[in-house]
Design a protein around this motif. Structure first.
Motif, PDB file in Angstrom:
ATOM      1  N   VAL C  85       0.861  -1.192   0.000  1.00 59.66           N
ATOM      2  CA  VAL C  85       0.000   0.000   0.000  1.00 59.66           C
ATOM      3  C   VAL C  85       0.890   1.232   0.000  1.00 59.66           C
ATOM      4  O   VAL C  85       1.924   1.239   0.663  1.00 59.66           O
ATOM      5  CB  VAL C  85      -0.902   0.049   1.261  1.00 59.66           C
ATOM      6  N   TRP C  92      -3.008   0.736  -4.003  1.00 55.17           N
ATOM      7  CA  TRP C  92      -2.650  -0.627  -3.668  1.00 55.17           C
ATOM      8  C   TRP C  92      -2.022  -1.268  -4.901  1.00 55.17           C
ATOM      9  O   TRP C  92      -2.615  -1.248  -5.969  1.00 55.17           O
ATOM     10  CB  TRP C  92      -3.901  -1.432  -3.287  1.00 55.17           C
ATOM     11  N   THR C 136     -17.542  -1.002  -5.641  1.00 58.85           N
ATOM     12  CA  THR C 136     -16.240  -0.385  -5.888  1.00 58.85           C
ATOM     13  C   THR C 136     -16.361   1.091  -6.168  1.00 58.85           C
ATOM     14  O   THR C 136     -15.541   1.653  -6.898  1.00 58.85           O
ATOM     15  CB  THR C 136     -15.580  -1.063  -7.104  1.00 58.85           C
ATOM     16  N   PHE C 139     -13.325   3.213  -6.028  1.00 55.45           N
ATOM     17  CA  PHE C 139     -12.197   3.008  -6.944  1.00 55.45           C
ATOM     18  C   PHE C 139     -12.088   4.193  -7.887  1.00 55.45           C
ATOM     19  O   PHE C 139     -13.075   4.634  -8.476  1.00 55.45           O
ATOM     20  CB  PHE C 139     -12.425   1.755  -7.816  1.00 55.45           C
ATOM     21  N   THR C 154      -7.684   4.462  -5.056  1.00 57.36           N
ATOM     22  CA  THR C 154      -8.999   4.858  -4.540  1.00 57.36           C
ATOM     23  C   THR C 154      -9.040   6.344  -4.279  1.00 57.36           C
ATOM     24  O   THR C 154      -8.024   6.999  -4.123  1.00 57.36           O
ATOM     25  CB  THR C 154      -9.306   4.126  -3.230  1.00 57.36           C
ATOM     26  N   SER C 157      -8.768   6.932   1.380  1.00 57.29           N
ATOM     27  CA  SER C 157      -8.206   5.712   1.947  1.00 57.29           C
ATOM     28  C   SER C 157      -9.343   4.722   2.176  1.00 57.29           C
ATOM     29  O   SER C 157     -10.470   5.098   2.522  1.00 57.29           O
ATOM     30  CB  SER C 157      -7.495   6.024   3.268  1.00 57.29           C
ATOM     31  N   TYR C 158      -9.061   3.485   1.967  1.00 57.23           N
ATOM     32  CA  TYR C 158     -10.107   2.456   2.077  1.00 57.23           C
ATOM     33  C   TYR C 158      -9.551   1.266   2.849  1.00 57.23           C
ATOM     34  O   TYR C 158      -8.790   0.468   2.337  1.00 57.23           O
ATOM     35  CB  TYR C 158     -10.567   2.029   0.683  1.00 57.23           C
ATOM     36  N   MET C 161      -9.971  -2.935   1.932  1.00 62.67           N
ATOM     37  CA  MET C 161      -9.701  -3.260   0.531  1.00 62.67           C
ATOM     38  C   MET C 161      -9.557  -4.760   0.311  1.00 62.67           C
ATOM     39  O   MET C 161     -10.103  -5.329  -0.626  1.00 62.67           O
ATOM     40  CB  MET C 161      -8.424  -2.543   0.065  1.00 62.67           C
ATOM     41  N   LEU C 165     -11.719  -7.273  -2.067  1.00 61.58           N
ATOM     42  CA  LEU C 165     -11.201  -8.018  -3.207  1.00 61.58           C
ATOM     43  C   LEU C 165     -11.433  -9.513  -3.079  1.00 61.58           C
ATOM     44  O   LEU C 165     -11.290 -10.252  -4.054  1.00 61.58           O
ATOM     45  CB  LEU C 165      -9.706  -7.722  -3.384  1.00 61.58           C
ATOM     46  N   THR C 464      -8.765   4.367   8.695  1.00 59.61           N
ATOM     47  CA  THR C 464      -7.823   3.253   8.683  1.00 59.61           C
ATOM     48  C   THR C 464      -7.570   2.697  10.064  1.00 59.61           C
ATOM     49  O   THR C 464      -7.030   1.624  10.237  1.00 59.61           O
ATOM     50  CB  THR C 464      -6.469   3.686   8.091  1.00 59.61           C
TER      51      THR C 464
END
Lengths: 305, 278, 522
Positions: C85, C92, C136, C139, C154, C157-158, C161, C165, C464
């Motif tokens: 990251v 990412w 998404t 994205f 993105t 911040s995600y 993730m 996925l 986060t």
């Protein structure tokens, strides 16, 4: 004779047209816009317009009907909304099961029904006759799906004799054919009985008896032959009835036939499927009737139409 | 006429039995709901699929509802659907038959060709097609059944009208100038009545079979209404453990349909013995 | 005399022939072929389109994602072998495994990942891609760095993730297949091409799907050579088929048969906690239902325990939130007990002291879906709410749930299955309950809208710090579950499988996906 056949062949043409027109009309008789019914109410206007054009629904009705006929003749009934496969392909996959059931059911009903009818006629008004007549009435009054459930309960679950669901092996056909044919057994028996009774009371039978022929020969060679004629018509009619009735049997036994497909089509508002299956079953029915009519004429030339 | 007919009818024990069962059925359908305090919609999830007991004479169904109560209310629904649809069909058939027979010509040909086609079809198929168009539910089921009841009656009545038209005194009447139409109509009823009655009775049995078949498939009466065919459908899943849940509605349907057949047969023999081998 | 002996001989021969048929049929299933029974056919095998667990299970056999869940919830590499990251948490970068083959022989590269994701990220992506698009929405772009490296950037911040996925919806497809088949991708054998341990070889609609071991699978090959997925719609028949050996495994059986199956020494029943739950969502566009007090009243009128005891005993437990315990971010908010007095008071407060008329829409695709509607209707009638029931088939109801405008949507209460394939609260809450931008219902089928929930969910998406995320989600669940209910949460389900005891290696993760490549016969 051949003139008669041609005449009959020609006469079913308008019938087929009318039936196909009614089936075609189905889509337009449904309340609401047919395209919206198929795509869903949410469909964006662009998609609705595109599908309308693609299905030709913006053209005048008679042109649409003509297109429908043309495509039907080629076997193009559109795409199933649910399975996304061409309807004709789905039908081709499923038709064999239904036909096997209908034929098997008809054969079973004919053999057993005629036999019981003979026994009944020969024993007129005695114990056997009464029992068999009540049984035949019972067979017509019992809903086929109930009979199917009873058959599964008894033969499959209780006795463990036959498999119940699906159609993988020859044994799987036994219970569905028996239940499908059961209703017709009653009708066949009654028909055979009354036909036999009429014949048995005829003069020429009495003469044969007087001449000293054995009862058995009388029954089987003279009476039966003549009694079979009206039975023939019933066979044809029943076959058509079995086609439609197979929908119920297929549902209970989990068989992937045309009947079940039609029902699923109705439940899922899959109109291309409904149109195709109804048209197919109806047309088969009409054609079978035609064949029976002709056979009837062949067997008994005395009958004039 | 009546006493002779009645005496002929009573001779056939089976028809009498059929008639009695029908009367019981009608009584249960009309008055049954008043005799039970329960509702067919009373759900009791702690008592699902019970065997018959003192509390529930016929056990309970998949949601704990009392089967006997549902059977009784189901009788009412069955009665309403079958009688309404068949009588509607008979009425329309009568009108069409009269029009067809009286006016003859093009109208007659068209109507008769159509009835020919419709008559040939298995009733269930027609009913399914109509439900496909109109949708499911009680009303649409009635319309579907009424629809395929029409052809039979129309044919019979037409035949009677035509034969009446030929009668000498009608033609004589014409010469005199009396109103043709009302005369014919007043003659239709007595002359066709026996056939219509017999046919209607048998149609009632078929109507019940069709409506229960539609509900069984999910196309007819919708939940939570206690229609016998629908009850049979839900009972399918527990046939192994509670077979009685499937047996009750199935036997009910069979019994009532059988009774209509017996009654119809008996009426046919009593009203017109000449029709015996029809 | 002779005739009867002859008949007897014929009879014996006939029986012998018939039984030999059944013997032949059984010897077909040698010990590396599994016959698996399911209740419905897959609706679509296009990962972007599939929206039900039956389709999703088969998609799981045929496709891979960049990373995946293990049964214990841990996330491990699948198609990606490692990732990093960026400092700002926005980009990412995934290093893909080399030598991964699609079922058609093509090698998977970063271009395929980009191609797959671009398909639903595109502006003009059609309505069926809505699920993927919604998942998404954060994205910004997917870029190819080199043949085996791809990056996802993105907008903000995600945190979740990797969970995202792992979602089957984001499986990697072959863009050439997509280009060739367009909207019919995933509708039949030729257009369902993935990288998975199994490849599809036959699909008879409504009957069966046959998948075979893909010999060039990049990871350890599947132990089974073939799996036949049979469609048996009637629940009772499926159980009978399992008991007679016609099928060897199923993941759906009615509660009535649980005891018998568990007692059967030849059958092993496995149950694991799952993300799945059953609920009836509110259509908040309905004038009466849009009233918060009304919804709170309804939620308190329902007796959940009796539903569980009467209809699904041993296989479910009452819900304690709008998420299930295995979902990351779940907060235990307790069971909502039935309280008819409270419900009536709330109704009176809302202005409906005598109740009102409404409608419950259901579909039989969900187990006992129709019965549940009947029960709810009966329970609601006790507080004066008269709810009629509308039963629709799956293919009729599904189009009504996506991309419809509030004027058209007519389902004041409708059945729903909750179950985020992400195992993270972001998946369980964001797409489903936040106000949509377009005004159509997208994945927020019921038009639910609450400002505070919107704020919380989006904040938690960008957060986060796990602690802070948990707090935000807890508050959001309080609102969704209790204060401004989005639906009637009924119960959480267990993932269940019933299989012949000789079948081993049967593992199911929280999402409900069984790892068919690990199953083998003893």
């Amino acid at each position: 004779m051949s003139r008669y056949i041609i005449g009959r062949l020609l006469s079913i043409i308008p019938v087929l047209f009318i039936v196909s027109f009614l089936v075609f009309l189905m889509l337009h008789l449904i309340p609401g816009d047919p395209v919206r019914n198929m795509l869903g109410l949410h469909a964006p206007p662009a998609a609705v317009e595109e599908m309308t054009k693609r299905l030709g629904l913006d053209k005048p009705l008679h042109i649409q009907y003509f297109d429908f006929l043309q495509k039907a003749a080629r076997g193009d009934f559109g795409i199933s909304i649910r399975t996304k496969q061409p309807v004709i392909k789905e039908i081709r996959d499923r038709y064999p099961y239904t036909i096997k059931l209908a034929i098997g059911g008809t054969i079973f009903a004919t053999i057993v029904g005629v036999l019981l009818g003979i026994i009944s006629a020969v024993n007129q008004n005695k114990l056997w006759d009464n029992i068999l007549m009540v049984l035949s009435l019972l067979s017509v009054s019992t809903p086929s799906f109930f009979l199917a459930l009873l058959a599964i309960l008894f033969f499959s679950l209780y006795l463990g004799l036959f498999p119940s669901i699906g159609i993988q092996s020859p044994q799987h056909y036994i219970l569905p054919i028996l239940t499908l044919g059961a209703q017709s057994v009653g009708i066949m028996a009654r028909m055979t009985r009354s036909a036999m009774l009429e014949v048995l009371n005829q003069d020429y039978i009495r003469t044969s008896r007087a001449k000293g022929m054995s009862e058995r020969v009388i029954i089987y060679s003279h009476a039966l032959k003549n009694a079979l004629i009206p039975v023939l018509t019933v066979i044809g009619l029943r076959f058509g009835g079995l086609l439609a009735g197979s929908a119920l049997i297929e549902s209970v036994f989990g068989i992937r036939g045309i009947g079940r497909f039609m029902i699923d089509g109705v439940l899922n508002r899959d109109y291309p499927v409904v149109q195709a299956t109804v048209l197919l079953i109806a047309s088969t029915f009409i054609i079978i009737n035609l064949i029976v009519d002709i056979l009837y004429r062949v067997v008994d030339p005395r009958i004039k139409y | 006429m009546n006493s002779k007919v009645f005496r002929r009818f009573i001779k056939r024990k089976s028809s009498v039995v059929g008639g009695i069962i029908i009367i019981i059925f009608i009584l249960v359908a009309i008055f049954g709901p008043y005799l039970t305090s329960r509702s067919p919609l009373d759900i009791d999830l702690r008592n699902t699929y019970q065997q018959p007991s003192r509390n529930n004479w016929l056990g309970t169904d998949n949601l704990g509802r009392d089967t006997l109560t549902r059977l009784i209310y189901g009788a009412r629904i069955t009665l309403i659907i079958s009688f309404t649809s068949v009588f509607l069909g008979t009425l329309v058939g009568l009108v069409l038959g009269v029009i067809s027979g009286y006016y003859g010509g093009f109208v007659d040909t068209v109507l008769m060709r159509t009835t020919d086609i419709l008559l040939a079809f298995p009733g269930l198929l027609l009913a399914i097609a109509i439900v496909a168009i109109l949708g499911s539910g009680i009303v649409n089921t009635m319309l579907a059944i009424a629809f395929y009841s029409i052809p039979y009656i129309a044919r019979i009545v037409r035949g009677v009208v035509i034969s009446i038209k030929e009668l000498e005194y009608i033609q004589a009447c014409e010469v005199i100038g009396c109103s043709n139409f009302t005369t014919i109509v007043s003659h239709i009823i007595p002359n066709s009545m026996s056939q219509v009655i017999v046919n209607t009775t048998l149609n009632l049995g078929t109507a019940i079979l069709t409506s229960s078949a539609l509900s069984f498939l999910g196309l007819g009466v919708q939940p939570p209404h206690p229609e016998w065919g629908a009850m049979l459908s839900t009972a399918r899943d527990v046939m192994r453990t509670t077979p009685i849940a499937a047996l009750i509605p199935g036997v009910a349907i069979t019994l009532v349909v059988l009774s209509f057949s017996l009654l119809g047969d008996g009426l046919r023999d009593a009203l017109d013995p000449k029709l015996k081998n029809n | 005399m002779k005739k009867s002996i002859f008949l007897k001989v014929v009879l014996v021969i006939a029986i012998l022939i018939l039984t030999s048929f059944s013997v032949m049929a059984q010897s077909d299933s040698a010990k590396d072929v599994l016959i698996y029974g399911t209740s419905t056919d897959a609706a679509s095998l296009d990962p972007h389109v599939q929206n039900d667990s039956h389709s999703e299970q088969i998609v799981a056999m045929l496709y891979n994602t960049l990373v995946r869940f293990e049964p214990d919830g841990e996330i491990v590499p699948d198609l990606a072998e490692s990732w990093t990251v960026s400092e700002d948490n926005l980009t990412w970068t995934f290093k893909l495994k080399e030598g991964v083959k699609f079922h058609n022989g093509k090698e998977m590269t970063a271009y395929d990942v980009k191609g797959t994701y671009d398909r639903f990220m595109a502006e003009d992506a059609d309505a069926s891609r809505l699920i993927a698009k919604n998942l998404t929405q954060m994205f910004e772009s997917v870029e190819v760095i080199d043949d085996y490296t791809v990056s996802i950037t993105t907008e903000d911040s995600y945190g979740p993730m990797l969970s995202l996925l792992s979602n089957r919806t984001l499986a990697i497809m072959d863009p050439d297949v997509i280009a060739e088949y367009g909207a019919s991708t995933g509708d039949f054998v030729e257009s369902s091409i993935g990288t998975g341990a199994f490849k599809i070889v036959d699909w008879k609609k409504d009957e069966e799907i046959i998948v075979e071991r893909f010999e060039d699978y990049f990871d350890e090959n599947a132990k089974l050579q073939k799996v036949i997925i049979k469609v048996i719609p009637e629940a009772a028949s499926r159980v009978i088929a399992l008991e007679t050996g016609e099928i060897e495994m199923t993941n759906q059986f009615p509660a009535e048969d649980l005891q018998r199956l568990q007692d059967d020494p030849n059958i092993t029943v496995r149950m694991t906690p799952s993300v799945g739950g059953r609920l009836f969502r509110f259509g908040c566009n309905d004038p009466i239902i849009s009233n918060t007090l009304v919804r709170r009243a309804i939620v308190h009128a329902i007796d959940r325990q009796s539903i569980i005891d009467g209809m699904f005993p041993g296989m479910t437990y009452p819900s304690t939130s709008c998420l299930t315990p295995v979902v990351w971010g779940y907060a235990d908010l307790g069971v909502i007990e039935q309280d008819l007095e409270k419900a009536k008071d709330l109704l009176a407060e809302a202005g409906y002291p005598n109740g009102f008329n409404t409608k419950i829409v259901t579909t039989p695709r969900y187990e006992k879906g129709v019965e549940l509607a009947e029960v709810l209707s009966a329970q609601l009638s006790m507080v004066g709410i008269n709810a009629e029931i509308e039963v629709l088939e799956w293919s009729v109801i599904l189009p009504l749930w996506m991309g419809v405008t509030p004027e058209v949507f007519d389902q004041p209460m409708f059945i729903m299955g909750a179950g985020t394939s992400m195992m993270d609260a972001d998946g369980g809450l964001r797409a489903l309950y936040t106000t949509t931008e377009t005004g159509t219902n997208e994945r927020n089928y019921g038009f639910y809208s609450n400002e505070e929930v919107d704020e919380l969910v989006f904040a938690a998406m960008k957060e986060t710090n796990p602690e802070k995320r948990l707090e935000l989600y807890k508050r959001a669940q309080e609102i969704l579950y209790l204060e401004d209910p989005m639906g009637i949460m009924l119960f959480d389900t267990y993932n269940r499988t019933a299989a012949v005891s000789s079948l081993q290696g049967v593992e199911t993760n929280g999402v409900g996906m069984t790892y068919f490549e690990r199953i083998y016969f003893e």
